[in-house]
Design an enzyme around this catalytic site. Structure first.
Site, short mmCIF file in Angstrom:
data_model
loop_
_atom_site.label_atom_id
_atom_site.label_comp_id
_atom_site.label_asym_id
_atom_site.label_seq_id
_atom_site.Cartn_x
_atom_site.Cartn_y
_atom_site.Cartn_z
N ASP A 1 36.09 52.27 47.36
CA ASP A 1 37.64 52.11 47.56
C ASP A 1 38.44 52.90 48.30
O ASP A 1 38.15 54.07 48.03
CB ASP A 1 38.11 51.62 45.80
N HIS B 1 50.20 50.22 43.50
CA HIS B 1 49.01 50.67 42.49
C HIS B 1 49.56 51.34 41.19
O HIS B 1 50.73 51.65 41.07
CB HIS B 1 48.16 51.83 43.12
N HIS C 1 45.32 44.48 46.44
CA HIS C 1 45.21 45.52 45.76
C HIS C 1 46.52 45.51 44.79
O HIS C 1 47.23 44.79 44.71
CB HIS C 1 45.33 46.96 46.63
N SER D 1 46.45 45.19 41.70
CA SER D 1 46.57 43.67 40.96
C SER D 1 46.38 43.69 39.52
O SER D 1 46.27 42.81 38.96
CB SER D 1 45.79 42.59 41.75
#
Ligand code: G3H
Ligand code: 13P
Ligand code: ZN
Length: 324
Positions: free
Chosen positions: A83, A189, A223, A225
């Protein structure tokens, strides 16, 4: 079953019209919680490690844990994915035996300043060449994942400058040959995504629709999420935590994204909250205990429940057998 590539898993997801969670792991309890959830729901799995996770656990330990999952959960297809990799992290992941890497060329070396388009293309191409040579898939990112609501991490620039430009997406995919594209559509994020309950305008759904229309063959990745459920915030706070009221990405919005071409959905914060909440509760209710297996076990169990629920909502449940 086997180690599979991201390309394989997302091709099946595209055929079936479902999404697959990319769940971050740093330790054995997270790996086991996710794998038990996959086993119970018969789901294909993407296990992913950040650079920080590799630094924390050590490359060989962490890869060994994920590799063991392949041996133990024989009916479950598993992607081992890097990632948010740098060029170096992606190359070492390929060398270690990962089946997929994300090259994050959207930001400069400092991890904050948006990179120029051409620079993103250059590093992404370099990794596509390196990874594809060894049969490894590549996810890349175009645009900068932040927050639409408050422009989190976006300095003074207009939030629209940071969302993925659909025309650029076409050029980016043509120039790089990536297998999946992470798009910036208003998610961010961490736990603090939205300061009020999100409505249907919080995510740039029209961008997802437009990008998917222009590059229908490329699975899109969302991303940031995590849904940051109220009950997990409450659990942490009830037992001495101090999470300020916050809102994540509603499951309905994720389902809408999947309907519009999103195939990989990254979740880390929700499993972090689950583990923390369960351990805090155990400590509070059993102050006399000091056996790590008891409290870590509770953390693993709640991770399993949260991940099961995501696997069902994303639609991957029941699809482990698609890969025979
Ligand atoms: O992309 C962010 C993931 O949640 C990983 O976070 O770099 O703190 O391990 P981390
Ligand atoms: P969350 O912080 O919303 O869980 O996002 C995780 C992520 O995107 C990892 O790449
Ligand atoms: Zn991410």
């Amino acid at each position: 079953m086997a180690l599979v590539t991201l390309k394989q898993i997302l091709e099946e997801a595209t055929k079936g019209g479902y999404g697959v969670g990319g769940f971050n792991v740093n330790n054995m309890e997270q790996v086991k919680g996710i794998m038990e959830a996959a086993q119970e729901t018969k789901s294909p799995v993407i296990l992913q490690t950040s650079r920080g996770a590799r630094k924390y656990a050590g490359d060989n330990f962490l890869f060994g844990l994920m590799k063991t999952a392949i041996d133990v959960y024989k009916d479950i297809p598993i992607v081992i994915h890097q990632d948010h990799g740098s060029v170096e992290a992606c190359k070492t992941a390929v060398d270690l035996g990962y089946s997929s890497v994300m090259i994050d060329g959207s930001l400069k070396e400092d991890g904050k300043t948006p990179a120029e388009f051409e620079e993103n293309v250059r590093v992404t191409k370099e990794i596509v060449e390196y990874a594809h040579n060894k049969g490894v898939s590549v996810e890349a990112e175009l645009g900068c994942i932040g927050g639409i609501e408050d422009g989190a991490g976006m300095g003074d620039r207009d939030v629209n400058d940071y969302l993925t430009d659909p025309m650029q997406a076409v050029e980016f995919v043509e120039k790089t040959g990536v297998d999946a594209l992470a798009v910036a559509v208003g998610t961010s994020h961490g736990a603090y995504k939205f300061t009020k309950k999100p409505d249907h305008n919080m995510l740039a759904m029209d961008r997802i629709v437009e990008i998917h229309r222009k590059i229908p063959g490329i699975p899109l990745v969302m991303h940031g999420s995590s849904s940051v459920p109220q009950e997990l915030q409450d659990l942490v706070n009830r037992y001495g935590g101090n999470i300020k009221q916050t809102w994540g990405v509603p499951i309905d919005e994720i389902k809408m994204g999947i309907h519009n071409g999103v195939r990989k959905i990254n979740v880390d914060t929700d499993t972090r909250l689950a583990m923390t909440g369960a351990i805090r509760k155990y400590f509070s209710e059993h102050p006399e205990e000091f056996d790590p297996r008891y409290y870590l076990g509770k953390g693993k169990d709640l991770i399993k429940e949260v991940v099961k629920s995501r696997m069902i909502d994303f639609g991957q449940a029941g699809h482990a057998g698609d890969f025979v």
